[in-house]
Write an enzyme that holds these catalytic residues in place. Structure first.
Site, PDB file in Angstrom:
ATOM      1  N   ASP A 141       0.837  -1.196   0.000  1.00 22.33           N
ATOM      2  CA  ASP A 141       0.000   0.000   0.000  1.00 22.33           C
ATOM      3  C   ASP A 141       0.876   1.252   0.000  1.00 22.33           C
ATOM      4  O   ASP A 141       2.016   1.223   0.484  1.00 22.33           O
ATOM      5  CB  ASP A 141      -0.887   0.038   1.248  1.00 22.33           C
ATOM      6  N   ARG A 142       0.343   2.344  -0.503  1.00 21.28           N
ATOM      7  CA  ARG A 142       1.114   3.582  -0.569  1.00 21.28           C
ATOM      8  C   ARG A 142       1.668   3.979   0.797  1.00 21.28           C
ATOM      9  O   ARG A 142       2.819   4.406   0.907  1.00 21.28           O
ATOM     10  CB  ARG A 142       0.245   4.713  -1.125  1.00 21.28           C
TER      11      ARG A 142
END
Length: 338
Positions: A141-142
């Site tokens: 995930d970012r």
């Protein structure tokens, strides 16, 4: 163009037939490949094959006359030295086949709506002269930091992707959570599904009879705690579902610190603070405290590679504030080939 026969190389092991085609004949569209396979014009070792069939070294691919290809794409721009230096600072391990990075929190792995800068785009700076751009093997995930693997070639990417699909990769995450799980260690075996309420996050715990549910299993262990309000967990996902760790931690009653999407809001029992998110703690950074600490994976050339990543700055600051003592990452353990 006449009929040709090409042999699959070692570097192309486990690559899909359609991707093999686009690699050697970049002007060929997916639709054309599917039609050639459906009509039996493309054959592998003399037999019909599906576009998704995976190839093995030494197999032969029959290539029929192909439609006139579209004009080739312009050559990629020269690598950006600044981006290359930024990537080099992330490198934990590299050899002729793969690169392991410590992805910083806040950097998206791939593009998407509203994302103008991402790791996949940056990898162009590591393209060797006349070679391929390194390929992503898996995702983070970012806002999740930590160990991320990149393959130097399509063949290596296919081998590593197969290892991740086959659960032959050991993944260890560290998280700071708002709450203290009871019991302090155990296994969460709860299926996940797509959420209908996007305000509560894209993924949700599934009902037992949900036909679209995907099994998700996470082992957890409490490494330290600060009273009953905060804890440091080791998380070992045994499956690889989207947002699995974030949803499972919330299911424990201990959402990951800084997780606004999956940390449940305070309810009527705490009316003075209604609407505030339990995963946000005053005095600590409001950023996701989830880090891919360790990865153990089969190396394409043999043996197993072990790599650990240092915590990101915001988690280091939280550890200092809470008095958690994290050991430094161990040096990479090179694969031992038999």
């Amino acid at each position: 163009m006449t009929i040709a026969t090409r042999t699959v190389t070692e570097d192309e092991a486990d690559i899909r037939l359609d991707r093999w085609f686009r690699r050697h004949y970049p002007g060929t569209t997916q639709g054309v490949i599917q039609k050639l396979c459906r009509t039996g014009q493309v054959r592998v070792d003399g037999r019909r094959a599906e576009p998704a069939s995976r190839l093995a070294p030494g197999q032969t691919v029959r290539v029929p006359p192909l439609p006139v290809a579209a004009p080739p794409k312009p050559a990629p721009a020269a690598p950006d030295p600044k981006v290359a230096r930024e990537l080099e600072a992330m490198v934990l391990w590299q050899d002729e086949q793969l690169i392991v990075l410590n992805k910083p929190s806040g950097l998206a792995t791939q593009g998407g709506p509203g994302i103008t800068r991402h790791l996949d785009q940056m990898l162009e700076a590591l393209r060797p002269p006349g070679g391929d751009k390194p390929r992503l093997v898996h995702r983070l995930d970012r806002d999740t930091s930590g160990v991320l693997v990149v393959a130097r070639t399509a063949g290596v990417a296919a081998k590593l992707a197969a290892a991740f699909r086959g659960r032959d990769v050991e993944k260890v995450y560290w998280a700071v959570v708002a709450g203290r799980p009871v019991p302090v260690e155990g296994r969460i075996d709860h299926p996940l599904t797509r959420s209908e309420d996007l305000r509560a996050g894209r993924i949700a715990l599934a009902e037992p009879d949900d036909p679209d549910a995907a099994r998700a299993v996470t082992d957890y262990r409490t490494l330290d705690h600060a009273g009953r309000k905060l804890a440091w967990l080791e998380l070992r996902p045994l499956t690889g579902r989207t947002h699995q760790l974030r949803v499972h931690c919330t299911a424990l009653g201990a959402p990951i610190l800084g997780d606004v999407a999956y940390g449940p809001p305070r309810g009527p029992a705490d009316p003075d603070r209604a609407g505030e998110n339990t995963a946000l703690v005053e005095g600590l950074e409001a950023r996701l405290h989830l880090h891919a600490r360790r990865l153990v994976l089969p190396h394409p050339a043999g043996g197993r590679l072990v790599v650990e990543a240092e915590l990101p700055p915001h988690m280091q600051a939280t550890f200092r504030t809470l008095g958690f003592t994290a050991p430094p990452p161990a040096p990479p353990q090179a694969p031992r080939r038999r």
